[in-house]
Enzyme design. Structure first.
Site, short mmCIF file in Angstrom:
data_model
loop_
_atom_site.label_atom_id
_atom_site.label_comp_id
_atom_site.label_asym_id
_atom_site.label_seq_id
_atom_site.Cartn_x
_atom_site.Cartn_y
_atom_site.Cartn_z
N CYS A 1 0.88 -1.32 -0.06
CA CYS A 1 -0.03 0.06 0.15
C CYS A 1 0.91 1.24 0.09
O CYS A 1 1.58 1.37 -0.93
CB CYS A 1 -1.03 0.05 1.24
SG CYS A 1 -2.17 1.16 0.98
N LEU A 2 0.69 2.22 0.74
CA LEU A 2 1.44 3.61 0.74
C LEU A 2 2.82 3.12 1.40
O LEU A 2 3.87 3.73 1.12
CB LEU A 2 0.90 4.40 2.09
CG LEU A 2 -0.43 4.95 1.62
CD1 LEU A 2 -1.12 5.96 2.71
CD2 LEU A 2 -0.16 5.88 0.03
#
Length: 574
Positions: A306-307
């Protein structure tokens, strides 16, 4: 603007946010004003809507007539959308309930026509209005109410009304938990270090932002290249180390890899000034330094989720412009580096909304977990809100809990400075993909990355849509292997080997294949049953050396000693 004036603005917006759940009224009103202004000057669109209303009334009348006169089942005049299963049960196909749900679907379709296709309305405002209209219509769906839901009525008769009694009890418990700010019932069965996050290891490094966990080997020999996993700071790391059968970490260790995991601190008001640069330096760079000391003279398989994948990409690009590449490979799991198409999250990303959010975080020093959870729930209100209302409060069924759902309830906060920076620079301005994102005063370029990349997208991802994750192949100058797996942003990544309902597609694109579009790639790539984990490990094996003895736990001479057992202490912060 002076500090006094700025403080007054922030305080006013923060006060309003308590009543709007963090949504900017100005952003919403701007979208409605844009629509109202343009539709008032579009007589052709108005005429079209009137014609559609008449046509839908005609279709509904014909359907009602057939239902009243036919002896067999009447074919519906409108079908639900493929993802809408609210009216799929047999009980909905008999009068009067088929008339009720068909009327609702026709109105839903008409209102969609009302807010779309209006000449002059911006694409961003049109998406916002679609979203808002869907939220409003979802609240009045006939599936949400006892008088209009035949399945609930049948169960109520069969249970003698006890389902409603149980539902009232569940509602009372939920309200009590909400007032007490307590976690959902059942999460107590999935405690880190006891039920989840139990893969053996040691915390070998700690700073004010991370604990670095080194996992103990499960095989006699290991690949010489260690794996560093950078999870998103929006979540607790143990989504990748859930119960043993669902643990990606345990699977990697069992396949003969030395695995290191970053466990982020859960920031509070004292951390309000932490920046993206701090997360890169104290997180990725500090972890790389530790791993180089513990496993010297070896390249590293770096993995971001994800991030965490976005942050890893930034760090890798910055490193590549300065020194020899320390990476044997990069793996990006449900990660984005181009944010022009970030899915429905873009509904919350505009200057008005971000300014409003800045004020909320300015007062607290962070963005709270409940504020983030509310936005994500609205993106899938049918699945995450109204289905829960039906199942728990009308059917009287206790909510189901598993390790992934318990993890999802164990959220983290995000500091003011960092969250504002990444929303503006990445989501709003797309600085990374467009070459404007600066590290230490100089822009970084993803084309500097030379390590081969394994990127994963998930079919039902509402956070990082897979076509957006797929863009990595056009923004880098290296070979990219892309895997598309069934499932959503979380469940698609936590795709254990042996899962009966998982499939994936995988293919490698050389630098010459950068211009293939995601739909063409999907159509040309064979689908395979099973978990993408196996394909990933096979790919890692192909970029790794011959097996050797496992490294020591930590490197005491270099200052990296075993501080405490995994899962460490940061994971328990509330």
């Amino acid at each position: 603007m002076s500090i006094v004036h700025e403080t007054l603005d922030h305080a006013a917006s923060a006060s309003i946010a308590r009543f709007t759940h963090g949504l900017s009224p100005a952003a919403v009103m701007g979208a409605w004003f844009d629509w109202a202004t343009h539709i008032s000057a579009a007589p052709g669109k108005q005429l079209q809507l009137a014609e559609k209303a008449v046509d839908k009334a005609r279709r509904y009348a014909q359907f009602a007539t057939k239902c009243a006169t036919a002896t067999d089942k009447t074919e519906p005049c409108i079908e639900p959308l493929p993802q809408d299963s609210r009216f799929s049960g047999e009980a909905w196909q008999s009068p009067p309930f088929n008339l009720i749900y068909q009327g609702f679907l026709l109105q839903q379709q008409w209102w969609h026509n009302v807010v779309t296709g209006v000449p002059g309305v911006s694409a961003a405002h049109e998406r916002q209005l679609q979203f808002l209209m869907r939220q409003l219509l979802d609240t009045v769906s006939p599936s949400n109410f006892l008088p209009t839901n035949p399945e609930i009525q049948r169960q109520t008769l069969a249970d003698g009304g006890q389902n409603l009694v149980r539902g009232a009890q569940i509602l009372a418990k939920d309200l009590q938990a909400m007032i007490a700010d307590a976690p959902p019932e059942g999460t107590e069965d999935y405690q880190p270090g006891r039920d989840v996050a139990i893969t053996k290891g040691k915390v070998v490094y700690r700073n004010r932002l991370i604990e670095l966990i080194q996992y103990a080997p499960l095989t006699e020999n290991v690949r010489p290249e260690p794996i560093l996993i950078v999870p998103a700071w929006i979540m607790k790391y143990y989504i990748l180390d859930l119960s043993p059968e669902n643990s990606l970490v345990k699977y990697l260790v069992g396949q003969g890899y030395t695995v290191f995991m970053i466990s982020w601190k859960n920031p509070d008001a004292d951390d309000r000034d932490l920046t993206m640069g701090d997360y890169r330096e104290l997180g990725v760079m500090a972890s790389l330094d530790a791993i180089k000391a513990i496993v010297p003279d070896q390249k590293i398989h770096a993995t971001g989720y994800c991030l965490g994948g976005t942050l890893l990409s930034i760090a890798a690009a910055a490193i590549a412009r300065e020194e020899d590449d320390p990476f044997a490979s990069l793996s990006l799991l449900a990660s984005q580096v181009d944010f022009t198409e970030p899915g429905e999250l873009q509904l919350f990303i505009n200057e008005s909304q971000l300014s409003f959010l800045d004020s909320v975080m300015w007062k607290q020093g962070y963005l709270d977990t409940t504020q983030m959870a509310g936005a994500f729930q609205m993106l899938r209100s049918n699945d995450l809100i109204w289905s829960r209302v039906t199942q728990s409060y009308l059917k009287g069924e206790e909510p189901f809990m598993n390790d992934l759902m318990a993890w999802n309830a164990d959220g983290t906060r995000m500091p003011y400075a960092m969250h504002s920076e990444y929303l503006r620079k990445l989501y709003l301005n797309n600085d990374l993909a467009e070459g404007r994102f600066k590290v230490e005063g100089r822009p970084v370029s993803l084309t500097d990355i030379r390590a081969p990349i394994f990127a994963v997208g998930t079919v039902k991802d509402h956070v990082a849509p897979w076509p957006s994750a797929f863009k990595i192949r056009a923004l880098t100058d290296t070979d990219v292997t892309f895997a598309l797996t069934s499932g959503g942003h979380n469940a698609g990544i936590v795709s254990r080997v042996g899962h009966p309902r998982r499939s994936f597609q995988v293919g490698t694109m050389s630098k010459m294949d950068r211009h293939v579009d995601p739909q063409s790639w999907e159509a040309a790539t064979d689908k395979q049953d099973g978990s993408w984990w196996e394909a990933w490990v096979a790919w890692l094996d192909g970029h790794s050396g011959a097996v050797t003895k496992p490294p020591a736990m930590g490197a005491p001479k270099a200052g990296y000693t075993a501080i405490t057992d995994a899962p460490g202490t940061y994971v328990f912060q509330k």
